[in-house]
Design an enzyme around this catalytic site. Structure first.
Site, short mmCIF file in Angstrom:
data_model
loop_
_atom_site.label_atom_id
_atom_site.label_comp_id
_atom_site.label_asym_id
_atom_site.label_seq_id
_atom_site.Cartn_x
_atom_site.Cartn_y
_atom_site.Cartn_z
N SER A 250 -2.13 3.67 10.74
CA SER A 250 -3.67 2.29 11.67
C SER A 250 -4.22 2.73 12.84
O SER A 250 -5.00 3.72 12.86
CB SER A 250 -2.17 1.15 11.70
N HIS A 277 -5.55 2.38 7.36
CA HIS A 277 -6.71 0.70 7.76
C HIS A 277 -7.31 1.05 8.55
O HIS A 277 -7.56 1.15 9.68
CB HIS A 277 -5.38 0.25 8.28
N ASP A 376 3.32 -1.38 7.87
CA ASP A 376 3.26 -0.61 6.65
C ASP A 376 3.68 0.69 6.53
O ASP A 376 3.64 1.87 7.36
CB ASP A 376 1.50 -1.03 6.36
#
Length: 431
Positions: A250, A277, A376
């Site tokens: 991310s 992401h 995540d």
């Protein structure tokens, strides 16, 4: 009471400077301390005011956003959040800005009336950026490869990365930086067979991979296999049995990927899937950016693409990605979903991809979790480890934001915790 985040707003448009400064000033915990009209002025004000975060338009006359970020990272490192045009050229330049040192970016609204939503997203990214360790962003530049023919489509439906931005609430991004870093060159200068001592795998050429993939139709959806439970401790497959590597990231991810992927040899004997992401419209340019720097072929994933040795698939923003296995061939399936992504969720989600890998590929999966905000990927990585797969998390000292790797470590999902420059060689050793 916490001190507000001091922000410098940089934009060559007087109207945009006023709007962004006014709307950001209405956000809790954020204070706009000044604005700048150009890159040159921005550099002077960063030196003088020492803001916590800088917001900056990618495209400016004179010293543009990319050049300004490069100068800032050398002279006075500060977290920078870019504002990017939602165009092909805007996406390309954004990747260059992230490579130069920016840690986040926000796409400009495509429709009138979207400014307030953009600024709300900008405020969220500013809060993330404040926690970033910008000095950890720098990745060594990779040797560019010669331009070669791109892959042909391998499935019936192309997952165009052009749907509305709202379908992917989390975004992130710092594409690889140019700067000095302690990069392990072992994996870049030796083939996988020399590093591991295992016989070299015959990796098909680009043309052969494309023809082979096109020869097989999209397979039917396979039923989910029964989960393999482990008892005491975690079972481990032996090195050399890995079929799939899943890498999740991310905030700071594109920068980390630019350091990691070029360090992998072109004859890597398994397929790789990247889950980053990033807003819709930017995962394709990121794949192209990485492809120019790697020995491996990097491709924006499409429905039915095969997972093959020597090939890296980048999960398209706005789509869930899962795996299917049919007649011994591992492929990817893409799904836009029929419901909006819940607050704090992601599409693609690292957890979803890793859980699917654990179900379909089982212990022949290697999970890698890089820098990023949130959790995540932690549970998905645990699923991989519980099924006998191997797992690696990036360490705190090299993470721009030590969130996702820390969550995996806290959960006991990370078999190894390594600095970024040591992950490529460990991947080669394990596969």
């Amino acid at each position: 009471m916490l001190r507000p985040i001091n922000v410098l707003v940089v934009d060559d448009s007087a109207l945009m400077r006023r709007i962004i400064a006014r709307l950001l000033g209405m956000q809790a915990g954020i204070k706009v301390i000044d604005t700048a009209v150009s890159g040159e002025e921005a550099i002077k004000k960063v030196h003088a005011l020492h803001p916590d975060v800088v917001t900056m338009d990618v495209e400016m006359p004179g010293l543009n956003g990319v050049q300004t970020v490069s100068r800032l990272m050398k002279e006075c490192p500060v977290p920078v959040v870019m504002l990017s045009a939602h165009t092909t050229e805007g996406a390309r330049v954004t990747m260059e800005a992230l490579a130069a040192g920016a840690v986040e970016f926000v796409p400009k609204p495509q429709k009138t009336g979207g400014t307030e939503q953009m600024v709300a997203e900008l405020a969220r990214k500013i809060r993330v950026a404040r926690r970033a360790s910008v000095k950890k962003c720098f990745a060594a530049p990779a040797e560019p490869r010669s331009t070669q023919a791109r892959f042909r489509k391998t499935g019936p439906a192309s997952a165009k990365d052009t749907s509305a931005h709202g379908s992917t609430p989390a975004s992130t991004s710092a594409d690889g930086q140019t700067g000095s870093a302690d990069v392990s060159t072992a994996a870049t200068t030796r083939s996988a067979s020399k590093i591991t001592g295992k016989p070299a795998v015959n990796i098909p050429s680009k043309a052969a991979r494309s023809n082979s993939a096109a020869a097989y139709p999209t397979p039917p959806i396979a039923s989910r296999p029964t989960a393999v439970r482990t008892t005491a401790g975690f079972k481990k497959i032996s090195a050399g049995q890995t079929e799939l590597v899943v890498i999740g990231s991310s905030t700071g991810g594109p920068a980390a990927l630019q350091m990691l992927l070029p360090a992998l040899p072109g004859d890597l004997p398994c397929g790789v899937v990247i889950v980053q992401h990033i807003p819709v419209g930017f995962s394709g340019p990121m794949a192209e950016h990485l492809n120019r720097k790697c020995k491996l072929e990097v491709k924006h994933a499409e429905q039915g693409d095969r997972v093959m040795p020597g090939l890296v698939l980048v999960a398209p923003a706005g789509y869930d990605l899962t795996f299917r296995k049919y007649a011994g061939r591992l492929t990817v399936a893409l799904d836009k979903g029929n419901k909006p992504v819940p607050p704090g969720g992601f599409r693609p989600s690292v957890d979803v991809v890793m859980n699917s890998a654990a179900d379909v590929v089982g212990g022949r999966t290697l999970g890698v979790l890089l820098t990023g905000m949130g959790r995540d990927g932690a549970r998905g990585m645990l699923s991989i480890r519980q099924r006998g797969g191997r797992t690696i998390a990036q360490d705190e000292s090299t993470s721009v934001v030590y969130g996702m790797p820390k969550a995996a470590a806290d959960l006991g999902a990370a078999e190894k915790i390594l600095p970024l420059h040591g992950i490529a060689e460990e991947i080669v050793r394990l596969v």
